[in-house]
Design a protein around this motif. Structure first.
Motif: not given
Lengths: 329, 203
Positions: A160, A289-293, A260, A207, A295, A203, A298
């Protein structure tokens, strides 16, 4: 013995006091400049009236010293970039017209910052629509403010933050008529209306970076600099929303983000290289351990395999049952 | 109500709900797969997103109608849980489907005016309509308004966890649909149950 311990303790405490103070300090040589250029007003002797007059400082010449020292050039002296003649006050009015240096004037062929690939950035920029339309008027500083610039894409561990910092560079002109009119006679683009076609517009704006769609993605370059004409910007959703997402070669390739995610220890990919397979999780451990999504991008192979197996067994069960029904009819 | 050995089991409101629910779920599965695999299974990705969202909202409206219908009409009683002897009833029904029906045995729980579903049907419908569909609706609306989802759950994207959960629940609803469509062919004739859901009369 006691005095030695006291000395060590003092040194220990002092080390904590010194470090943060140092990071917030402006170079001693800049103090004189800063004295005026952080104030709202300045005093000047008017030779016409023979009086000292206090005037308001041009807001564009007021420096935010906190942001300056945090920026990449925070340790610089003002006259490293500006003319040494500024040391004379009142300043010579003609100095305002001095040509300022661009990134490549200092960083061209710069081995110290070879990983930044300044020369390749320059090559890409030369192909961009900014260069094509505005020529020499469009310098690096139009986007990268030399006073405050921080290489967020290299240092931040937050998508972000990277997105916000990058998009603010674009918006500083494209959503700011004061700066936009410096380079264009056109009306300020209506960003929201122009991007009406984009589902979940807010969004997307928050993002992903503008450059994701508006540049030619170069996965071997930290940030693509070949800004395309608006007609050539990608409008194809599946370029990002697919297992072979373009975002893997742009926003999600940075090793700082990967660090990270905790995967970096087992990997030898150097900074700036492609983090391919960001969306492909090999184990359940990696899912968490992954923070991204994204559509369509992922995917969890393990879960997909389980889905396929359940589906195949269900269909096989139905077909077998139907065959028996047919045979026993 | 009965006529010529037929039972009027499916009132009009229920058939309308059932038809709309089926239509929405089929569209949601197709568009959901289109989005998940970024393939054009009938829909392009961008259309799939819009159609999926609209179908989800329509499904929710009809789900509320279903809940309201079950509250104010007799239909709700078919979904009441009776735990006593449940295991035994389930085993009997499974045994019938696996072997009994091939030996010409009669169904242990035939359809009557007071028993619309056999035990397997009843509890699978309860599971789907009172657990899976609400879960898929809640997670679906959360994904429609992702700002309502917790940003990080122990350093994991809340949106990702919600999306994974939504996909898993959606997948099991798809599996249910396949089994449901097949089991519906087990009736007086292979098409009699499908006809019932159009006419309202069970034969």
């Amino acid at each position: 013995m006691l005095s030695s311990i006291r000395a060590i303790l003092l040194l220990f405490v002092f080390s904590f006091l010194v470090v943060p103070v140092k990071s917030q300090m402006v170079a001693e040589e800049n103090k004189l400049c800063i004295e005026c250029h952080t104030s709202q007003s300045f005093t000047i002797h008017n030779d016409w009236t023979g009086m000292d007059e206090t005037r308001l400082m041009n807001p564009f010449y007021i420096l935010d010293t906190v942001r300056f020292v945090d920026g990449v050039h925070g340790a610089f002296q003002c006259i490293d970039c500006h003319s040494y003649e500024y040391e004379t006050y009142p300043h010579n009015g003609e100095l305002k017209l001095e040509p300022l240096m661009t990134c490549i004037d200092c960083h061209g062929g710069d081995d110290t910052y070879a990983s930044y690939q300044f020369d390749r950035v320059e090559e890409e920029f030369e192909k961009s629509i900014h260069r094509e339309l505005l020529g020499d008027q469009f310098t690096c500083s139009k986007c990268h403010d030399q006073h405050y610039y921080t290489p967020t894409a290299r240092t931040s561990s937050s998508v972000k933050e990277i997105v916000e910092y990058s998009n603010n560079m674009c918006l500083s002109c494209h959503d700011n008529m004061i700066k936009y009119q410096l380079v264009s006679d056109k009306e300020k683009p209506q960003l929201v209306q122009i991007h009406d076609w984009l589902p979940n517009q807010e969004l997307h704006f928050n993002r992903v970076r503008c450059i994701e769609c508006h540049t030619v993605v170069q996965d071997s370059l930290m940030v693509s600099h070949n800004i395309l004409p608006k007609e050539k910007a990608t409008k194809n959703c599946v370029e990002c929303h697919s297992s072979n997402s373009m975002l893997q070669a742009s926003l999600y390739k940075y090793q700082n983000l990967r660090l990270r995610s905790g995967n970096a220890e087992n990997d030898s990919v150097s900074s700036g290289e492609v983090y391919s397979g960001s969306f492909q999780f090999l184990s359940m451990n990696n899912i968490f351990s992954n923070q991204y999504y994204v559509i369509g991008a992922s995917r969890i192979p393990l879960l997909n395999t389980i889905f396929v197996l359940i589906f195949v067994f269900t269909v096989a069960g139905i077909v077998t049952h139907a065959i028996f029904r047919f045979l026993k009819k | 109500m009965s006529a010529e050995g037929k039972l009027y089991l499916y009132p009009l409101w229920l058939r309308i709900w059932h038809g709309m629910n089926a239509l929405c779920i089929i569209i949601l599965i197709v568009t959901g797969l289109s989005m998940h695999y970024s393939t054009s299974i009938l829909f392009k990705f961008e259309s799939a997103v819009a159609v999926h969202n609209i179908s989800g909202v329509v499904l929710t409206i009809f789900y509320v109608l279903f809940l309201a219908g079950n509250l104010v009409t007799e239909n709700g009683k078919f979904y009441q849980i009776k735990t006593k002897g449940l295991k035994n009833r389930m085993q009997q029904q499974i045994k019938y489907y696996v072997s009994g029906m091939f030996k010409g045995e009669t169904s242990p729980y035939p359809v009557t005016a007071t028993r619309k579903f056999n035990p397997l049907q009843k509890y699978s419908y309860i599971g789907v309509m009172y657990i899976f569909v609400p879960l898929v609706i809640i997670t679906g609306f959360a994904l429609l308004f992702p700002e309502t989802i917790i940003e990080d759950v122990y350093q994991v994207s809340g949106v990702m966890l919600t999306a994974i959960f939504h996909s898993i629940v959606g997948f099991f609803i798809m599996i249910f649909l396949f089994v449901h469509l097949y089991v519906a062919s087990i009736g007086k004739s292979p098409v009699s149950n499908y006809k019932s859901m159009v006419t309202g009369w069970h034969s």
